[in-house]
Design a protein around this motif. Structure first.
Motif, PDB file in Angstrom:
ATOM      1  N   ARG A  91       5.813 -10.327  -8.360  1.00  0.00           N
ATOM      2  CA  ARG A  91       4.767  -9.561  -7.675  1.00  0.00           C
ATOM      3  C   ARG A  91       3.401 -10.223  -7.777  1.00  0.00           C
ATOM      4  O   ARG A  91       2.558 -10.046  -6.923  1.00  0.00           O
ATOM      5  N   TYR A 119       5.224  -7.647  -0.280  1.00  0.00           N
ATOM      6  CA  TYR A 119       4.401  -7.517  -1.483  1.00  0.00           C
ATOM      7  C   TYR A 119       3.651  -6.194  -1.517  1.00  0.00           C
ATOM      8  O   TYR A 119       2.861  -5.957  -2.425  1.00  0.00           O
ATOM      9  N   GLY A 120       3.875  -5.355  -0.515  1.00  0.00           N
ATOM     10  CA  GLY A 120       3.191  -4.062  -0.484  1.00  0.00           C
ATOM     11  C   GLY A 120       1.685  -4.205  -0.434  1.00  0.00           C
ATOM     12  O   GLY A 120       0.958  -3.493  -1.128  1.00  0.00           O
ATOM     13  N   VAL A 121       1.220  -5.156   0.379  1.00  0.00           N
ATOM     14  CA  VAL A 121      -0.232  -5.383   0.487  1.00  0.00           C
ATOM     15  C   VAL A 121      -0.892  -4.149   1.097  1.00  0.00           C
ATOM     16  O   VAL A 121      -0.431  -3.616   2.099  1.00  0.00           O
ATOM     17  N   ARG A 122      -1.974  -3.711   0.470  1.00  0.00           N
ATOM     18  CA  ARG A 122      -2.705  -2.561   1.007  1.00  0.00           C
ATOM     19  C   ARG A 122      -3.473  -2.961   2.253  1.00  0.00           C
ATOM     20  O   ARG A 122      -3.956  -4.078   2.354  1.00  0.00           O
ATOM     21  N   HIS A 164      -1.195 -11.642  -0.992  1.00  0.00           N
ATOM     22  CA  HIS A 164      -1.166 -10.524  -1.934  1.00  0.00           C
ATOM     23  C   HIS A 164      -2.073 -10.772  -3.132  1.00  0.00           C
ATOM     24  O   HIS A 164      -1.934 -10.120  -4.161  1.00  0.00           O
TER      25      HIS A 164
ATOM     26  N   MET B   1      -2.160  -3.716  -4.509  1.00  0.00           N
ATOM     27  CA  MET B   1      -0.845  -4.208  -4.913  1.00  0.00           C
ATOM     28  C   MET B   1      -0.048  -3.117  -5.609  1.00  0.00           C
ATOM     29  O   MET B   1      -0.588  -2.365  -6.395  1.00  0.00           O
ATOM     30  N   ARG B   2       1.227  -3.053  -5.297  1.00  0.00           N
ATOM     31  CA  ARG B   2       2.070  -2.042  -5.936  1.00  0.00           C
ATOM     32  C   ARG B   2       2.615  -2.556  -7.243  1.00  0.00           C
ATOM     33  O   ARG B   2       2.859  -3.733  -7.400  1.00  0.00           O
ATOM     34  N   THR B   3       2.864  -1.655  -8.122  1.00  0.00           N
ATOM     35  CA  THR B   3       3.443  -2.093  -9.388  1.00  0.00           C
ATOM     36  C   THR B   3       4.811  -1.480  -9.626  1.00  0.00           C
ATOM     37  O   THR B   3       5.513  -1.893 -10.522  1.00  0.00           O
ATOM     38  N   GLY B   4       5.199  -0.521  -8.797  1.00  0.00           N
ATOM     39  CA  GLY B   4       6.492   0.146  -8.998  1.00  0.00           C
ATOM     40  C   GLY B   4       7.649  -0.822  -8.860  1.00  0.00           C
ATOM     41  O   GLY B   4       7.590  -1.766  -8.084  1.00  0.00           O
TER      42      GLY B   4
END
Lengths: 319, 380
Positions: A91, A119-122, A164, B1-4
């Motif tokens: 991550r 990467y679940g970028v906001r 990310h 950024m996610r941490t889950g």
């Protein structure tokens, strides 16, 4: 052999290093491809990773980012255990593969968008657009990535692995086959990232790129042979070097190559570089030609390439 | 950024969206997915006939009396024999059979009628080219009945006693569910199954190995995407494709071939989804084991051939020896054929279907377990 080993906190629980690994080993079948690999990379440091093809650079990098599991050893990457916490490492690390590995049949925007989603970028859309603009690819965002030239592919890959906001970049020969201007721009970007505190581990075959790194590590046959700043690496080898130029300098190549005390003779256009470990023996070897009026002899410093070739020649390949 | 660290819907949708975009760009594959089922159904539906009629026949009529004429006429009327040649010698008949010009040579020997009337039971010789047994079987079966029926009409009066007497049992045969023996009724379920097996196993097999071959798998592995997200994310688009294929085939079958649909459509689709899932799990497992696209393709074909030959699609399942039936019963296609025939032709409900449902479920679960075991989270 390892020059200027730094104090590592690998023995303690916390470490300030972005990468801090000890004695990593990796076998593929019966082949021992990485032997006791130890490395410390500080935050904001650009760490050059050099070595001949097949020396284990890619394997080492893959072990650091969780793509390969080390057979033994320990350490951390951004404070996460390299053996157990690979998900957390993935991550926070940006990894750029040796080969272009984004999707040829997706457009530039789709590629970045996909990576951002992974990467679940906001605020994904905004980030992707910002990244496209920073790349200068906003106008070509809907072009298929497969149609880009080598230089653009490599810049797109860099953009993808920095989307990310990673704290550590692992770049595997990012500039192979890229023209000098694009390489220079690429390195300017790397230094900007490093200035923001991002650590970079970058493997390369180019000596000019090695000179731009804060520190270097040289790997051959799976073993680290030298680490330190470029200056330290150069100094650690007591290599004497002479350069000779002038009319018909090429005729000296053959007799010098076999002369005692001469380790390497490397032609650079109309100049020859002659290197040896023993300064006195080297001077004796070149003495017969010193007096010739059409040749200009200059005592110089061994450059990184001389040092690395010397290092490699001094290491026996495993049986 | 996610941490889950758990399953992320966002990543999952990302993977599905990517697969759809790539599929849309791959025009040839997309065309094949849609075109192949329709073309194959039309082609096979009209072409394949397991009950061949009007087979070319040569007749050696050494006796031209009314009995032999009515026999030959009866053969022709059965629809199986089309008399293309009248020949004179047995040698000529031999040559025609050898060349494959005719399928049958029927010989009415000299003095047939005389011997018949005398009650000497004359020989009527039917020689068949039985290199392909299924081409000749029905015709041969028809001959034995015909001889009785045709002659019964002729043998009257004083010859009455020569006519075959009525069999002691009144045998009645009901051909249930497909009384006319329409081949298309069997081909539609078979094609549903084989096309789904082929495309589902192959497409998913290639989907992962393609990434590995192009080097993009390394990129995928370097991201935080979980194996379960990647696997299922790659499967979902193909489930939809499978359902599109099924609907195309069923639509064509109902419109062009008037194949009946006795049972519940919902139940049929439920069985189809189960079958698709079983095949997809196999495809993903193949792709986890295979190193490249060629290997994935080879594995697909290795699985595909027994699926066609041992499932009961091409050859009768009950005609196989026990061990072959045992192998066949491991294959999802075998059970799927029974399910689809059962729903479409017999109107079966879930109670009758369960014996075929659980083996497919068992296949799905065990193959998925193997696949997860082999899925490489790393590049090792």
């Amino acid at each position: 052999m390892v020059a200027a080993a730094r104090v590592s906190a690998a023995t303690g629980p916390a470490t300030d290093f972005a990468i801090d690994v000890r004695n990593l080993n990796k076998h593929f079948g019966s082949k021992h491809v990485v032997k006791d690999f130890s490395l410390q990379v500080a935050p904001g440091e650009i760490y050059g990773f050099l070595g001949p093809n097949g020396s284990g650079k890619t394997t080492s990098i893959r072990m650091l980012c969780g793509l390969l599991r080390p057979d033994s050893g320990s350490g951390t990457c951004l404070g996460h255990d390299v053996l157990r916490e690979t998900a957390a490492i993935k991550r926070e690390v940006g990894y750029m593969t040796q080969r272009f590995s984004l999707w040829d049949d997706l457009t530039i925007r789709e590629n970045l968008d996909f990576i951002a989603r992974m990467y679940g970028v906001r605020e994904r859309r905004r980030e992707v657009t910002r990244s496209l603009e920073a790349l200068g690819l906003a106008a070509r965002a809907d072009q298929l990535a497969g149609t880009l030239s080598g230089g653009w592919k490599q810049r797109l890959s860099l953009a993808a692995c920095t989307l990310h906001q990673p704290r550590l970049l692992l770049l595997d020969e990012p500039t192979a086959g890229v023209d000098p201007k694009a390489r220079r721009e690429f390195w300017a970007e790397l230094h900007q990232l490093a200035a923001r505190g991002i650590s970079v581990l970058v493997s390369t075959h180019y000596m000019d790129e090695a000179e731009r790194c804060h520190r270097l590590a040289y790997l051959a046959y799976g073993r680290l042979l030298a680490t330190g700043t470029p200056e330290e690496v150069r100094r650690a080898r007591p290599l004497a070097t002479w350069s000779v130029s002038g009319q018909g300098v090429q005729r000296l190549q053959e007799p010098l190559r076999t002369a005692p005390g001469v380790d390497q003779v490397t032609p650079f256009g109309n100049t020859l570089h002659i290197t040896g470990t023993d300064a006195a023996a080297l001077e004796a070897a070149i003495a017969p030609w010193r007096a010739q009026p059409d040749l200009i002899w200059v005592r110089t410093e061994a450059d990184l390439e001389d040092v690395f070739i010397h290092l490699m020649d001094g290491t026996e390949p495993p049986p | 950024m996610r941490t889950g660290g758990g399953f992320s819907l966002l990543r999952w949708f990302g993977i599905i969206a990517k697969e759809f975009i790539q599929l849309r760009r791959d025009r040839l594959t997309f065309g094949m997915i849609i075109g192949v089922p329709v073309i194959q159904l039309i082609l096979f539906g009209y072409a394949i006939n397991t009950d061949p009629k009007r087979l070319p026949t040569a007749v050696i009529a050494a006796d031209a009396g009314p009995y032999s004429r009515s026999l030959i006429a009866a053969l022709q009327n059965s629809g199986y024999f089309e008399i293309t040649r009248q020949i004179a010698s047995a040698a000529e008949g031999e040559a025609l059979l050898a060349h494959g010009t005719v399928q049958f040579v029927i010989t009415v020997p000299e003095g047939f009628e005389r011997r018949l009337v005398r009650g000497e039971r004359p020989v009527l010789l039917v020689e068949a080219d039985a290199t392909d047994p299924s081409a000749a079987n029905n015709a041969i079966a028809a001959v034995s009945q015909l001889a009785q029926l045709a002659l019964a009409r002729e043998l009257r009066g004083s010859l009455q006693e020569l006519a075959p007497s009525a069999p002691p049992v009144d045998l009645r045969v009901h051909r249930r569910y497909n009384p006319e023996g329409v081949s298309a009724y069997n081909i539609v379920p078979g094609l549903l199954g084989t096309i789904l097996t082929m495309t589902m196993v192959m497409m998913t097999g290639l989907a992962v190995t393609r990434e590995r071959e192009r080097g993009t798998f390394e990129q995928l592995l370097a991201t935080p995407a979980l194996p379960i997200e990647v696997m299922t994310g790659k499967i979902i688009p193909y489930i939809l494709i499978g359902l599109i294929q099924v609907s195309l085939i069923l639509g064509c079958a109902l419109l062009l071939f008037d194949v009946p649909l006795q049972g519940s459509v919902l139940l049929l689709y439920a069985c189809i989804v189960l079958f698709i899932a079983a095949n997809l799990s196999l495809g993903i497992t193949f792709s986890s084991i295979a190193r490249n696209q060629l290997q994935a393709l080879q594995m697909t074909i290795f699985f595909f051939l027994p699926s066609i030959l041992l499932s009961g699609f091409m050859f009768p399942f009950r005609g196989m020896p026990d061990w072959a039936q045992w192998i066949g019963s491991l294959l999802p296609l075998t059970h799927f054929l029974v399910l689809v025939r059962g729903i479409m032709l017999k109107g079966n409900g879930i109670a009758e279907l369960w014996p075929q449902v659980w083996p497919i479920l068992a296949f799905l679960i065990s193959v998925t377990l193997v696949g997860l075991r082999f899925y490489r989270r790393t590049l090792d």
